[in-house]
Design a protein around this motif. Structure first.
Motif, mmCIF file in Angstrom:
data_model
loop_
_atom_site.group_PDB
_atom_site.id
_atom_site.type_symbol
_atom_site.label_atom_id
_atom_site.label_comp_id
_atom_site.label_asym_id
_atom_site.label_seq_id
_atom_site.Cartn_x
_atom_site.Cartn_y
_atom_site.Cartn_z
ATOM 1 N N ILE A 52 -35.795 -7.536 -34.194
ATOM 2 C CA ILE A 52 -37.056 -7.846 -35.610
ATOM 3 C C ILE A 52 -36.016 -6.935 -36.735
ATOM 4 O O ILE A 52 -35.821 -5.556 -36.383
ATOM 5 N N LEU A 53 -35.740 -7.848 -37.408
ATOM 6 C CA LEU A 53 -35.839 -7.353 -39.326
ATOM 7 C C LEU A 53 -37.027 -7.275 -39.679
ATOM 8 O O LEU A 53 -37.592 -8.345 -39.797
ATOM 9 N N PHE A 54 -36.913 -5.808 -40.610
ATOM 10 C CA PHE A 54 -37.910 -5.276 -41.483
ATOM 11 C C PHE A 54 -37.190 -5.599 -42.685
ATOM 12 O O PHE A 54 -36.837 -5.258 -42.856
ATOM 13 N N ASN A 55 -37.585 -6.912 -43.296
ATOM 14 C CA ASN A 55 -37.068 -7.276 -44.954
ATOM 15 C C ASN A 55 -35.076 -7.723 -45.062
ATOM 16 O O ASN A 55 -34.933 -6.612 -43.762
ATOM 17 N N ALA A 56 -34.874 -7.963 -45.590
ATOM 18 C CA ALA A 56 -33.347 -8.627 -46.084
ATOM 19 C C ALA A 56 -33.109 -7.994 -47.495
ATOM 20 O O ALA A 56 -33.816 -9.003 -48.349
ATOM 21 N N SER A 57 -32.866 -6.835 -47.460
ATOM 22 C CA SER A 57 -31.698 -6.237 -48.670
ATOM 23 C C SER A 57 -29.960 -7.161 -48.977
ATOM 24 O O SER A 57 -30.104 -7.757 -48.451
ATOM 25 N N PRO A 58 -30.515 -7.349 -50.251
ATOM 26 C CA PRO A 58 -29.161 -7.964 -50.589
ATOM 27 C C PRO A 58 -28.128 -7.028 -49.874
ATOM 28 O O PRO A 58 -26.860 -7.772 -50.363
ATOM 29 N N ASP A 59 -28.070 -5.830 -49.124
ATOM 30 C CA ASP A 59 -26.996 -5.130 -48.478
ATOM 31 C C ASP A 59 -26.324 -5.444 -47.364
ATOM 32 O O ASP A 59 -26.709 -4.906 -45.568
ATOM 33 N N ILE A 60 -27.456 -6.733 -46.746
ATOM 34 C CA ILE A 60 -27.940 -7.269 -45.448
ATOM 35 C C ILE A 60 -26.065 -7.278 -44.635
ATOM 36 O O ILE A 60 -26.413 -6.847 -43.765
ATOM 37 N N ARG A 61 -25.122 -7.996 -45.109
ATOM 38 C CA ARG A 61 -23.869 -7.980 -44.967
ATOM 39 C C ARG A 61 -23.360 -6.602 -44.362
ATOM 40 O O ARG A 61 -23.507 -6.633 -43.061
ATOM 41 N N ALA A 62 -23.297 -6.047 -45.055
ATOM 42 C CA ALA A 62 -23.282 -3.647 -45.092
ATOM 43 C C ALA A 62 -23.715 -3.463 -43.668
ATOM 44 O O ALA A 62 -23.348 -2.801 -43.027
ATOM 45 N N GLN A 63 -25.076 -3.818 -44.025
ATOM 46 C CA GLN A 63 -26.214 -3.326 -42.452
ATOM 47 C C GLN A 63 -25.839 -3.294 -41.316
ATOM 48 O O GLN A 63 -25.994 -2.705 -40.392
ATOM 49 N N ILE A 64 -25.088 -5.427 -40.802
ATOM 50 C CA ILE A 64 -24.933 -5.769 -39.956
ATOM 51 C C ILE A 64 -23.491 -5.784 -39.365
ATOM 52 O O ILE A 64 -23.482 -4.231 -38.294
ATOM 53 N N GLU A 65 -22.828 -5.074 -40.539
ATOM 54 C CA GLU A 65 -21.363 -4.276 -39.981
ATOM 55 C C GLU A 65 -21.396 -2.618 -39.582
ATOM 56 O O GLU A 65 -20.759 -2.479 -38.674
ATOM 57 N N SER A 66 -22.605 -2.305 -40.496
ATOM 58 C CA SER A 66 -22.986 -0.890 -39.428
ATOM 59 C C SER A 66 -23.153 -0.640 -38.146
ATOM 60 O O SER A 66 -22.979 0.159 -37.948
ATOM 61 N N PHE A 67 -24.166 -1.350 -37.905
ATOM 62 C CA PHE A 67 -25.138 -1.472 -36.209
ATOM 63 C C PHE A 67 -24.556 -2.472 -35.429
ATOM 64 O O PHE A 67 -24.879 -3.759 -35.694
ATOM 65 N N PRO A 68 -23.752 -2.092 -34.243
ATOM 66 C CA PRO A 68 -22.868 -3.292 -33.626
ATOM 67 C C PRO A 68 -24.050 -4.276 -33.198
ATOM 68 O O PRO A 68 -24.157 -5.330 -32.631
ATOM 69 N N PRO A 69 -25.760 -3.643 -32.400
ATOM 70 C CA PRO A 69 -26.035 -4.257 -31.782
ATOM 71 C C PRO A 69 -26.397 -5.954 -32.755
ATOM 72 O O PRO A 69 -27.614 -7.207 -31.567
ATOM 73 N N LEU A 70 -26.507 -5.965 -33.939
ATOM 74 C CA LEU A 70 -26.971 -7.102 -34.782
ATOM 75 C C LEU A 70 -25.509 -8.065 -34.894
ATOM 76 O O LEU A 70 -26.037 -9.333 -35.386
ATOM 77 N N GLN A 71 -24.826 -7.569 -35.178
ATOM 78 C CA GLN A 71 -23.517 -8.545 -34.684
ATOM 79 C C GLN A 71 -23.288 -9.547 -33.474
ATOM 80 O O GLN A 71 -23.683 -9.767 -32.475
ATOM 81 N N PRO A 72 -22.130 -10.761 -34.242
ATOM 82 C CA PRO A 72 -22.484 -11.842 -32.573
ATOM 83 C C PRO A 72 -21.109 -11.048 -32.042
ATOM 84 O O PRO A 72 -20.150 -10.296 -31.649
ATOM 85 N N ALA A 73 -21.581 -11.061 -30.588
ATOM 86 C CA ALA A 73 -21.352 -11.310 -29.421
ATOM 87 C C ALA A 73 -21.245 -11.723 -28.505
ATOM 88 O O ALA A 73 -20.322 -11.730 -27.456
ATOM 89 N N ARG A 74 -21.964 -12.497 -28.327
ATOM 90 C CA ARG A 74 -22.761 -13.703 -27.004
ATOM 91 C C ARG A 74 -21.797 -14.919 -27.313
ATOM 92 O O ARG A 74 -21.311 -15.844 -26.078
ATOM 93 N N LYS A 75 -21.710 -15.422 -28.660
ATOM 94 C CA LYS A 75 -20.620 -16.686 -28.890
ATOM 95 C C LYS A 75 -19.925 -16.596 -30.041
ATOM 96 O O LYS A 75 -19.575 -15.477 -30.565
ATOM 97 N N VAL A 76 -18.985 -18.211 -30.116
ATOM 98 C CA VAL A 76 -18.780 -17.958 -31.655
ATOM 99 C C VAL A 76 -19.951 -17.578 -32.997
ATOM 100 O O VAL A 76 -18.549 -16.267 -33.815
ATOM 101 N N ARG A 77 -20.354 -17.853 -33.075
ATOM 102 C CA ARG A 77 -21.313 -17.467 -34.396
ATOM 103 C C ARG A 77 -22.550 -16.804 -33.584
ATOM 104 O O ARG A 77 -23.783 -18.008 -33.005
ATOM 105 N N ASP A 78 -23.257 -15.718 -33.508
ATOM 106 C CA ASP A 78 -24.900 -15.829 -33.264
ATOM 107 C C ASP A 78 -24.856 -14.069 -34.083
ATOM 108 O O ASP A 78 -24.077 -13.806 -34.536
#
Length: 304
Positions: A52-78
């Motif tokens: 569950i994501l609390f707030n979506a900051s302007p830096d969300i892309r970099a934040q996702i890249e810093s935390f593998p559990p949020l990254q796509p892993a189960r199909k082409v885009r997810d």
């Protein structure tokens, strides 16, 4: 429950792109003991897969890249993000939704009616997302009744109305209504442990204090050290209290409140780039250390 601090800074992050204050200049020149911070956001999970994501900051892309559990892993885009909770309609808590527009289905977004109004009028991000996959809006009430979110079955969420300030573009600016700003209690039903999260807090009312004293972990507004911090640095003429933030050092401020609490682990978040606590060897940081108050940082993991 696993809590990940994706971003620990206030609006603009640290260093802020156009700021030459002592902190920002010092960090750029590598002559202060500190670390860069993106704009405030956390994510929470009870199973390590659905977050569950609390707030979506302007830096969300970099934040996702810093935390593998949020990254796509189960199909082409997810993504590992199951749903999004928005605490308020501020730019630094909502602009990241535009970055997330390529989601393969409508986002399930939880926020109050007043925040929804901001997001469809003064800052119509929800309307813009309607031209992509859209939004499934779930209204959050401020009646202190807990609710659940799919894929977070072991967690229980309670919105806690806060006294702060509505965004500049809000119809409620300077005339706030319940729901313009909320904190959240997140309870792990398996362990009975709970988090209280309030990145924007202007007044600690009795009901807010009750949630704080009964929490196991508090992540709370750490924006400024003094009420006049912004004006002293010549940045603007506004007091922190006018912007909806309770400072740390004043009598009755954040430090006094947190020091009075015996149970919880106490952590500051949403730290403005002017705040001297960003310098790890500053006298102000030593004051916090002496009171057992921590300063969050990007990538901080909290397990309760």
């Amino acid at each position: 429950m696993h809590i990940r601090v994706l971003g620990s800074g206030a609006g603009g992050g640290f260093p802020q792109w156009n700021c030459n204050c002592e902190n920002c200049k010092g960090l750029r020149q590598h002559n202060i003991k500190s670390s860069a911070r993106t704009q405030s956001s956390i994510t929470v999970s009870s199973n390590g897969e659905d977050w569950i994501l609390f707030n979506a900051s302007p830096d969300i892309r970099a934040q996702i890249e810093s935390f593998p559990p949020l990254q796509p892993a189960r199909k082409v885009r997810d993504t590992g993000i199951a749903s999004i909770i928005i605490c308020d309609g501020q730019i630094d808590h909502t602009t990241g939704l535009l970055i997330l527009r390529e989601h393969d289905k409508p986002w399930d977004i939880y926020c109050t009616k007043s925040v929804h109004e901001d997001m469809t009028t003064g800052f119509p991000i929800f309307n813009i997302l309607g031209h992509f996959r859209g939004v499934n809006w779930h209204e959050v009430k401020t009646d202190l009744k807990p609710f659940e979110i799919p894929k977070a079955d072991d967690l229980e969420f309670t919105a806690v109305p806060l006294k702060s300030e509505a965004p500049p573009y809000s119809p409620h600016r300077h005339n706030t209504v319940p729901g313009d700003n909320v904190g959240y209690r997140v309870l792990d039903k398996k362990t009975g442990k709970n988090l209280f999260y309030a990145p924007g807090l202007g007044v600690i009312e009795d009901h807010v204090y009750d949630f704080m004293k009964n929490a196991d972990v508090i992540l709370v507004d750490g924006t400024v050290w003094t009420n006049d911090e912004m004006s002293r640095f010549g940045i603007n003429d506004k007091l922190a209290s006018e912007m909806g933030h309770l400072d740390q050092s004043s009598k009755g401020g954040i430090i006094d409140t947190l020091t009075s609490l015996e149970k919880p682990r106490k952590i500051l978040i949403h730290i403005n780039n002017t705040n001297p606590i960003l310098r790890e060897d500053s006298p102000e940081r030593q004051v916090l250390n002496s009171h057992g108050i921590e300063v969050s940082y990007d990538g901080m993991d909290i397990i309760i």
